[in-house]
Design an enzyme around this catalytic site. Structure first.
Site, PDB file in Angstrom:
ATOM      1  N   TYR A 150       0.861  -1.190   0.000  1.00 55.25           N
ATOM      2  CA  TYR A 150       0.000   0.000   0.000  1.00 55.25           C
ATOM      3  C   TYR A 150       0.896   1.238   0.000  1.00 55.25           C
ATOM      4  CZ  TYR A 150      -4.069   2.880   1.478  1.00 55.25           C
ATOM      5  OH  TYR A 150      -5.080   3.795   1.577  1.00 55.25           O
ATOM      6  N   LYS A 168      -1.111  -1.110  -4.306  1.00 52.47           N
ATOM      7  CA  LYS A 168      -2.255  -0.215  -4.290  1.00 52.47           C
ATOM      8  C   LYS A 168      -1.648   1.168  -4.235  1.00 52.47           C
ATOM      9  CE  LYS A 168      -5.803   1.643  -1.225  1.00 52.47           C
ATOM     10  NZ  LYS A 168      -5.759   2.871  -1.960  1.00 52.47           N
TER      11      LYS A 168
HETATM   12  C1  LIG Z   1      -5.469   9.716   0.651  1.00 47.44           C
HETATM   13  C2  LIG Z   1      -6.548   8.674   0.644  1.00 47.44           C
HETATM   14  O1  LIG Z   1      -7.206   8.436   1.632  1.00 47.44           O
HETATM   15  N1  LIG Z   1      -6.721   8.025  -0.488  1.00 47.44           N
HETATM   16  C3  LIG Z   1      -7.725   7.029  -0.654  1.00 47.44           C
HETATM   17  C4  LIG Z   1      -7.098   5.792  -1.120  1.00 47.44           C
HETATM   18  O2  LIG Z   1      -6.355   5.787  -2.064  1.00 47.44           O
HETATM   19  C5  LIG Z   1      -8.774   7.486  -1.658  1.00 47.44           C
HETATM   20  O3  LIG Z   1      -9.650   6.428  -1.930  1.00 47.44           O
HETATM   21  C6  LIG Z   1      -9.532   8.681  -1.125  1.00 47.44           C
HETATM   22  O4  LIG Z   1     -10.257   8.284   0.017  1.00 47.44           O
HETATM   23  C7  LIG Z   1     -10.487   9.238  -2.127  1.00 47.44           C
HETATM   24  O5  LIG Z   1      -9.837   9.446  -3.325  1.00 47.44           O
HETATM   25  C8  LIG Z   1     -11.149  10.517  -1.635  1.00 47.44           C
HETATM   26  O6  LIG Z   1     -10.222  11.566  -1.632  1.00 47.44           O
HETATM   27  C1  LIG Z   2      -9.094   4.331   0.602  1.00 47.33           C
HETATM   28  C2  LIG Z   2      -8.354   3.148   0.912  1.00 47.33           C
HETATM   29  O1  LIG Z   2      -7.897   2.485   0.092  1.00 47.33           O
HETATM   30  C3  LIG Z   2      -8.250   2.779   2.282  1.00 47.33           C
HETATM   31  O2  LIG Z   2      -9.173   3.031   2.998  1.00 47.33           O
HETATM   32  O3  LIG Z   2      -7.257   2.219   2.682  1.00 47.33           O
END
Ligand SMILES: CC(=O)N[C@H](C=O)[C@@H](O)[C@H](O)[C@H](O)CO
Ligand SMILES: CC(=O)C(=O)O
EC number: 4.1.3.3
Length: 309
Positions: free
Chosen positions: A139, A167
Site C-alpha cells: 500500500y 495499491k
Molecule cells: C489519501 C486517501 O485516503 N486516499 C484514498 C485511497 O487511495 C482514496 O480512496 C480517497 O479516500 C479518495 O480518493 C477521496 O479523496
Molecule cells: C481508501 C483506501 O484504500 C483505504 O481506505 O485504505
C-alpha cells in the site's frame, strides 16, 4: 501463475462500523458487506485507512475481518489490510487473515519513524511469511504514511513471490505506470496488479495501466464506479469520464464538511439504505450540526448521478 482476475475491478475500502457506544458493530459490518455484494463490486479492502485501522485494537480488527468473511466468502475478493505500526501485531493479523480465508493481505509502511528501506522490506516480508498462502499487496500512500514506495524497494519486494500488487494512492498517475511496468517486467503480462488509489482519478489511473481500483468513496456510490469500470473495459473512456466528473463533484462536496469524510459517507449510507454504521473514532471529527446541508446536498448528487446512469 497466480490468478489476478480476482483483483480486476472495483474494490471498495471498507468503513469502520461502530455501534452507538463506539464499539465495533458486527451487525453493521455484516450489513455493509451484504450491501456491497448486492451492488456488484469485485471485492472489499478491509481495515485500511477507511477502516480507521490505526485507531483500532488488534482484537477489534480480527473481529471485523471475521464478520466480513462470514458474509463474503466465495462471493467477494477480500484483501485484509494488516499493517500496524509494529511488526509483531502486523504478523499476528497476517496469520489471522490467512486462518479466516482472506485472499490477500496488504500493508502500509511503518509510520512516524522514517526507516531505511531494508527495515520496511523486513517488516512487510515478516507479515507475508506469516500468511504464506496469501498474496501480498503493497500500500503506497506517501502523503499519509510519510514514506514513498521507491523502485528499489519495489524491486526488493518483488523477490518475494507472494507480492502480487501495489495499491497506489500517490497522486501522480505516472507512478502507476512505473510500478506496473516493473511488475510486468518481472512477472509477465498477467502476473502483477496495480490498483488505482485516488478515486478522483479512477479513469486516468486505469488509462495508464491500473487493473482496478481500491477506494474510500466507492462504497457510498458503488454504482458509479462499477459503471465506470464496465465502460473502461469496453474502451469507452469518453462516457467513463462523464461519470468521473460527477463522482469528483460529489467527493469535493463531501469534503466541504467540517466533520470527517468517512463520517459524511456513513451518514449518507444510513439515510439511503438504513445501514447503521455509526460515526468515526476520535481524533477523527464527527459530523457537526452545520454539516447537515453538505450531507443533504451530497446525497442528492449521488442519487441524481445514479439515476442518470
Ligand atoms: C489519501 C486517501 O485516503 N486516499 C484514498 C485511497 O487511495 C482514496 O480512496 C480517497 O479516500 C479518495 O480518493 C477521496 O479523496
Ligand atoms: C481508501 C483506501 O484504500 C483505504 O481506505 O485504505
Amino acid at each position: 501463475m497466480k490468478d489476478i482476475t480476482k483483483y480486476q475491478g472495483v474494490i471498495p475500502a471498507f468503513y469502520a462500523c461502530y455501534d452507538k457506544d463506539g464499539n465495533i458493530s458486527v451487525e453493521g459490518v455484516k450489513a455493509l458487506t451484504r450491501h456491497l455484494i448486492s451492488k456488484g463490486v469485485k471485492g472489499v479492502y478491509v481495515g485500511g485507512s477507511s477502516g480507521e485501522c490505526i485507531y483500532q485494537h488488534v482484537d477489534e480488527r480480527k473481529k471485523v475481518l471475521e464478520a466480513v468473511m462470514e458474509e463474503a466468502k466465495g462471493k467477494l475478493t477480500v484483501i485484509a489490510h494488516v499493517g500496524c505500526n509494529n511488526t509483531a501485531d502486523s504478523v499476528e493479523l497476517a496469520a489471522h487473515a490467512q486462518s479466516v480465508g482472506a485472499d490477500a493481505i496488504a500493508s502500509i509502511p511503518p509510520i512516524y519513524f522514517h526507516l531505511p528501506e531494508y527495515a520496511i522490506a523486513e517488516y512487510w516480508n515478516a507479515m507475508s511469511a506469516a500468511a504464506p498462502d496469501l498474496d501480498f499487496v503493497i500500500y503506497n500512500i506517501p502523503q499519509l504514511a510519510g514514506t514513498a514506495l521507491s523502485m528499489n524497494l519495489l524491486k526488493e519486494m518483488l523477490k518475494n513471490p507472494n507480492v502480487i500488487a501495489v495499491k497506489n494512492s500517490s497522486m501522480p498517475t505516472q507512478d502507476i505506470q512505473l510500478f506496473k511496468a516493473e511488475g510486468v517486467h518481472q512477472r509477465g503480462e498477467n502476473g502483477f496488479v496495480v490498483f488505482n488509489g485516488p478515486d478522483e482519478q479512477f479513469v486516468s489511473g486505469r488509462a495508464i495501466g491500473a487493473d482496478g481500483g481500491i477506494g474510500g468513496t466507492y462504497a457510498v456510490m458503488p454504482e458509479l464506479f462499477v459503471t465506470m469500470d464496465k465502460l473502461i473495459r469496453e474502451n469507452n473512456f469518453a462516457d467513463a469520464m462523464k461519470i468521473q466528473y460527477k463522482a469528483d463533484a460529489i467527493i469535493y462536496k463531501m469534503c466541504e464538511a467540517k466533520g470527517n469524510l468517512y463520517a459524511v459517507m456513513k451518514e449518507i449510507l444510513h439515510r439511503m439504505y438504513g445501514l447503521e454504521l455509526g460515526s468515526v473514532r476520535l481524533p477523527l471529527a464527527p459530523l457537526a450540526p452545520e454539516d447537515e446541508a453538505v450531507v443533504v446536498e451530497a446525497q442528492k448528487m449521488i442519487e441524481a448521478a445514479i439515476a442518470e446512469l
